[in-house]
Design an enzyme around this catalytic site. Structure first.
Site, PDB file in Angstrom:
ATOM      1  N   SER A 258      -9.654  -0.424   6.855  1.00 60.10           N
ATOM      2  CA  SER A 258      -9.199  -0.246   5.492  1.00 60.10           C
ATOM      3  C   SER A 258      -8.827  -1.713   5.075  1.00 60.10           C
ATOM      4  O   SER A 258      -8.408  -1.572   3.477  1.00 60.10           O
ATOM      5  CB  SER A 258      -8.331   0.794   5.449  1.00 60.10           C
ATOM      6  OG  SER A 258      -8.762   1.986   5.747  1.00 60.10           O
TER       7      SER A 258
ATOM      8  N   LYS B  29       0.929  -1.174  -0.038  1.00 53.08           N
ATOM      9  CA  LYS B  29       0.099  -0.034   0.127  1.00 53.08           C
ATOM     10  C   LYS B  29       0.865   1.294   0.008  1.00 53.08           C
ATOM     11  O   LYS B  29       2.165   1.181   0.523  1.00 53.08           O
ATOM     12  CB  LYS B  29      -0.783  -0.187   1.190  1.00 53.08           C
ATOM     13  CG  LYS B  29      -1.966   1.067   1.451  1.00 53.08           C
ATOM     14  CD  LYS B  29      -2.794   0.797   2.705  1.00 53.08           C
ATOM     15  CE  LYS B  29      -4.122   1.874   2.694  1.00 53.08           C
ATOM     16  NZ  LYS B  29      -4.831   1.740   3.686  1.00 53.08           N
TER      17      LYS B  29
ATOM     18  N   SER C 171      -9.717   1.837   2.723  1.00 58.10           N
ATOM     19  CA  SER C 171      -8.757   2.726   2.139  1.00 58.10           C
ATOM     20  C   SER C 171      -7.590   1.855   1.156  1.00 58.10           C
ATOM     21  O   SER C 171      -7.334   2.327   0.465  1.00 58.10           O
ATOM     22  CB  SER C 171      -8.358   3.854   2.678  1.00 58.10           C
ATOM     23  OG  SER C 171      -7.163   3.222   3.568  1.00 58.10           O
TER      24      SER C 171
END
Lengths: 89, 426, 447
Positions: free
Chosen positions: B123, B24, B99
């Protein structure tokens, strides 16, 4: 939360808001704060921690070590004679 | 779904690596940009790999690239990135969730891929559910946060997204463990094997506010857990969970507003070549020009919640509420191995529907993922059905440090449930 | 007049408070790492030595130490503050409600806490629109902040208080001598009702100067019937005046929150396990009580060296104080800088000499010579022959100048002439203390 409070909070946080942002954040924050008032109904326990698990007495020995070459860390910084150039005071 | 690709990919040979993975974009990587979905970090070249990235590379992994995300983790649909929006591989008009949206998307479309994700309030669970893959969020403090660009330091957890249960276990063992560079990772007990899961608790109001299609899939899954896996499924009451969401937004935004104070156009990221402004003016201008809307909103909320006169009512109260929720979980875990709810109240929404949602509707979408996140409980999002072609996810929660129970259920459910791959490919 | 101080002292650790960067560096921005530069993805970890030093000082100041402590984030924006929050202590300082005994009165200590130093800014360019050049070597250096209640009543007293406090601190945490220069204080002073804060004054002298200037300024204002404004001022070291700090656009709101990256610390147990050395001024006070030393002498003793003070105690256990003191404050004191190390063997040997002199087993001259040989490592026989030679020189001089003795009987000061002549004649072969003693002895015997 009134508009002046939003303006003040933005100043403390170093954000310049456009008129449009001010209006829309004001309305958003009012909604959110209204929702947050649920918290008032939660019982006071008095006890609190800053982590969800106990993190206690994690201490490091006082031994100097430099893992990273400062020159690499500074490579993208704006410098003048080894000093970092900052804004006006 | 990727916002940066490893520039060395072309020169590397497949045989050199045991597996491929992605990180990420809020995990630092040497040689690849790290912007956490924010324009303010344009140009930042980290001098070090995040602990989890370093551990995956050491385990023989090839880093393919950085996955797109909501700016600093602020979002539920990955629509708050400065670098484009990842699309759901099951329906390109729908969101991947957030996210860690890019991470879930990459896992759904790349065979054998494992993605490093980060969860603060859901997330990992959310995008895993929307993209029909498995998402594991370990106990808070299980994986070192060294190299993680902080959202909320008391909430952030580095975790994994994959399509195979065995990968979750293997790679969590790679990235877990105490790391002196993150003192909060030094409090963990070793990760052991656990006895098989026998009983599951389902909160009485777990389906309140959940869409019909998600409810149906979830009910079917409950039946199969009972009938096919032979688990005891019981209903429990969890009255204090309703305080989880407000507390989460107070704590998360309070911490975030201090973490983001450092981004100001000095030393890294966006910087002016010559600065001719007073520092207040300069910092304010850079921040206003480069933070996205949601980042600004959460900075404002967080700054407010810790200000003199409001701190006790919001920040201090939220800290106390977190203790309450932890206690509630621990009560449940005295009699049950896991707690189960749907992961999200609906399947991946269409982008046009997201545009019409107001801020509170967006925030409230996370109400099922927030309780385990605010209390630092390890949790696992597993696909449990499909509704009109879109995946539905359920979320198992275990007590602190009991990841072993999650591995057990992941493996057993994997055998019982056929995972679908999306038809589109990258 | 009421004066309260917020004293910042850098702790003499080898590495920084929250990262392992060295605390000593010459060139700007060389002792830096991702943590003290506030780079994304970095985080703090706590230095054990800094925590222990903080606890020692809290103990020394008689503070109440909480069982658990943690750190907080104080958020504000300034170019020298890398993260734009300072990790400091807010709700649980390592010490609270202490008291410092000073010249017979109590200076109450409000709190003692640990925090990180920001970087250092060099101002360049025209006043009013100066640019900043930042050196982050100082960023993350451990500081202890000691906050007093407004119990100090004059600028001179403030300086003396600081000087005493530093003597104690230096001893308790082994602060190097030049630590004084890195002492910074925020000085609060009110002559009337309104309080003025002079921020960030460096060094003892400047604290006194800034406070004196401020006391005079406030007194003049009040005499003229004007009001003292409650404000923050800064001290201009060159011009030795305090100036109104530029008015901030608005009041900062630090919005303190807990620091989740460090966890909590059980300092109650830690503090109890730390043995606190008696501080020099406490030792001096005890000497007055236990041995009847006068204040000046006992202070001088501990300020020369705490080892000397300990030697005195050791001798006083075995020899009457009256017989110990002349040696400790005389011969031993004057040769102290030549002593290489004071191990047990040396200590016992010196004590033995003083003891046998006290019992009358050797005369003063013999004892002095032997002590000298012991401390400086000079050959005793050489010293003895030297002493004889010196005696011969003096006797010689006195024989040739009988008038001197006449004068001496009227006024002892005439001995100085003999001392001067002998020094000159011997060409610096003997130390002045040696000559003084020998001359006095010779003249006394002829009296």
């Amino acid at each position: 939360m009134d508009r002046d409070t939003v303006t003040r909070v933005a100043k403390v946080a170093r954000l310049e808001l456009t008129e449009e942002e001010l209006v829309s954040f004001h309305s958003d924050l009012e909604k959110v704060l209204d929702y947050l008032s649920v918290l008032d109904e939660a019982p006071e326990s008095g006890s609190f921690n800053f982590n969800p698990i106990p993190v206690e007495d994690v201490l490091r020995d006082d031994v100097p070590v430099q893992e990273h070459d400062p020159a690499v860390l500074l490579r993208d910084m704006r410098t003048y004679q080894d000093y970092i150039r900052g804004p006006l005071l | 779904m990727f916002c940066a690709i490893n520039p060395d990919l072309d020169h590397l040979q497949d045989g050199q690596f045991d597996f491929h993975f992605s990180a990420k974009d809020n995990l630092t990587t040497v040689g690849l940009p790290t912007r956490a979905g924010s324009r303010i970090l344009e140009g930042y070249r980290p001098a070090f790999d995040a602990h989890a990235v370093e551990a995956m590379r050491q385990a023989g992994g090839l880093l393919l690239g950085k996955t797109n995300m909501d700016e600093f983790g602020f979002g539920t649909f990955s629509t708050n990135s400065a670098f484009g929006v990842p699309r759901n591989p099951f329906d390109l008009d729908r969101s991947c969730g957030g996210s860690s949206g890019g991470a879930a998307c990459a896992t759904a479309v790349l065979d054998g891929h494992v993605a490093l994700g980060v969860s603060t309030g859901g997330s990992i669970s959310c995008p895993a559910a929307f993209c029909g893959v498995m998402g594991l969020t370990p106990t808070y403090g299980r994986v070192s946060r060294h190299g993680l660009l902080d959202y909320g330091n008391s909430l952030d957890k580095v975790g994994l997204i994959s399509r195979r249960a065995a990968d979750l276990e293997m790679h969590l063992r790679n990235i877990a463990g105490p790391d002196p560079r993150d003192p909060t990772s030094c409090a963990q007990p070793p990760m052991g094997k656990s006895a098989p899961v026998r009983s599951i608790a389902v909160p009485k109001d777990a389906l309140e506010g959940v869409s019909d299609e998600v409810s149906r899939s979830f009910q079917d899954a409950l039946d199969r857990l009972r009938d096919d896996l032979g688990l005891k499924v019981e209903t429990v009451e969890t009255p204090s969970f309703r305080f989880a969401m407000p507390s989460y937004y107070v704590l998360g935004c309070s911490e975030a507003s201090t973490n983001l104070a450092r981004y100001c156009g000095l030393r890294y990221g966006v910087q002016s070549e010559e600065i001719t402004e007073h520092f207040d003016k300069y910092f304010s201008r850079i921040r206003s020009e480069n933070f996205g809307r949601e980042a600004k909103r959460r900075i404002l909320l967080g700054t407010f919640a810790r200000m003199v006169g409001f701190r006790d009512r919001y920040y201090m109260k939220a800290l106390q509420v977190r203790e309450l929720i932890i206690q509630e979980y621990q009560r449940v875990f005295q009699d049950h191995d896991l707690l189960l709810t749907p992961a999200m109240p609906f399947t991946a929404p269409r982008f046009d529907a997201i545009d019409d949602m107001d801020i509170l509707e967006v925030y409230k979408a996370d109400y099922l993922t927030i309780p385990p996140n605010i209390s630092g409980m390890p949790h696992l999002s597993m696909p449990c059905g499909y509704a009109q072609g879109m995946p539905v996810g359920m979320q198992f929660v275990a007590n602190h440090w009991q990841e072993g129970l999650l591995f057990d259920i992941a493996q057993r459910w994997e055998e019982a449930f056929r995972l679908r791959a999306p038809e589109v490919t990258a | 007049m009421r004066i309260g101080l917020e004293v910042h002292v850098q702790l003499p650790t080898r590495s920084k408070l929250f990262c392992s960067c060295p605390t000593s560096a010459q060139e700007p921005n060389t002792a830096v790492c991702p943590t003290c530069l506030g780079m994304p993805g970095s985080r703090p970890s706590m230095n054990r030595a800094a925590m222990e030093m903080g606890l020692m000082l809290a103990k020394m100041l008689g503070c109440r130490i909480p069982e658990r402590t943690w750190f907080s984030r104080k958020t504000y924006f300034y170019p020298d503050l890398a993260k734009h929050f300072q990790i400091t202590q807010y709700d649980t300082p390592v010490g609270e409600h202490g008291v410092y005994k000073f010249q017979g009165k109590d200076i109450r200590i409000r709190r003692v806490h640990l925090e990180e130093d920001p970087g250092k800014i060099k101002r360049v360019g025209r006043a009013g629109e100066e640019s900043s050049l930042i050196d982050y070597n100082r960023s993350g250096i451990p500081l202890v902040e000691i906050v007093t209640e407004p119990d100090i009543s004059s600028p001179a007293e403030a300086r003396q208080f600081l000087s005493d406090l530093l003597t104690e601190i230096r001893h308790v945490i082994d602060l190097p001598e030049d630590g004084e220069r890195s002492v910074r204080a925020d000085c609060n002073i009110s002559v009337g009702h309104e309080r003025v804060e002079v921020k960030n004054v460096t060094g003892l002298k400047n604290v006194e100067r800034a406070l004196t200037f401020e006391a005079v300024r406030q007194t003049k204002l009040l005499r003229a019937g004007k009001k003292v404004e409650r404000e923050t001022r800064r001290f201009d070291e060159e011009r030795k005046v305090t100036l109104a700090a530029r008015k901030k656009e608005f009041e900062e709101d630090y919005g303190y929150i807990g620091e989740p990256d460090l966890g909590i610390f059980n300092i109650g147990d830690m503090a109890r396990a730390l043995a606190l050395k008696e501080t020099p001024l406490q030792t001096a006070e005890r000497f007055q009580r236990d041995y009847g030393l006068n204040p000046q002498m006992s202070r001088q003793l501990v300020q020369t060296s705490m080892d000397l003070a300990r030697l005195f105690e050791h001798m006083a256990e075995k020899v009457p104080v009256a017989d110990v003191l002349p040696w400790i404050t005389g011969t031993i004191s004057s040769l102290w800088s030549e002593l290489e190390s004071l191990d047990d063997e040396m200590r016992d040997a010196m004590t033995g000499l003083v003891a046998s002199c006290s019992r009358g087993e050797m005369n003063d001259q013999e004892c002095q010579m032997r002590l000298r040989a012991l401390i400086t490592g000079e050959e005793l026989t050489l010293l003895q022959s030297g002493a004889e030679e010196l005696e011969g020189t003096i006797e010689d001089y006195l024989d040739r100048n009988p008038a001197v003795m006449e004068d001496y009987r009227k006024n002892e000061k005439s001995a100085n002439r003999v001392i001067g002549e002998v020094m000159k004649a011997s060409g610096g072969k003997y130390s002045s203390s040696q000559v003084v003693e020998a001359v006095r002895k010779a003249m006394e015997s002829r009296r």
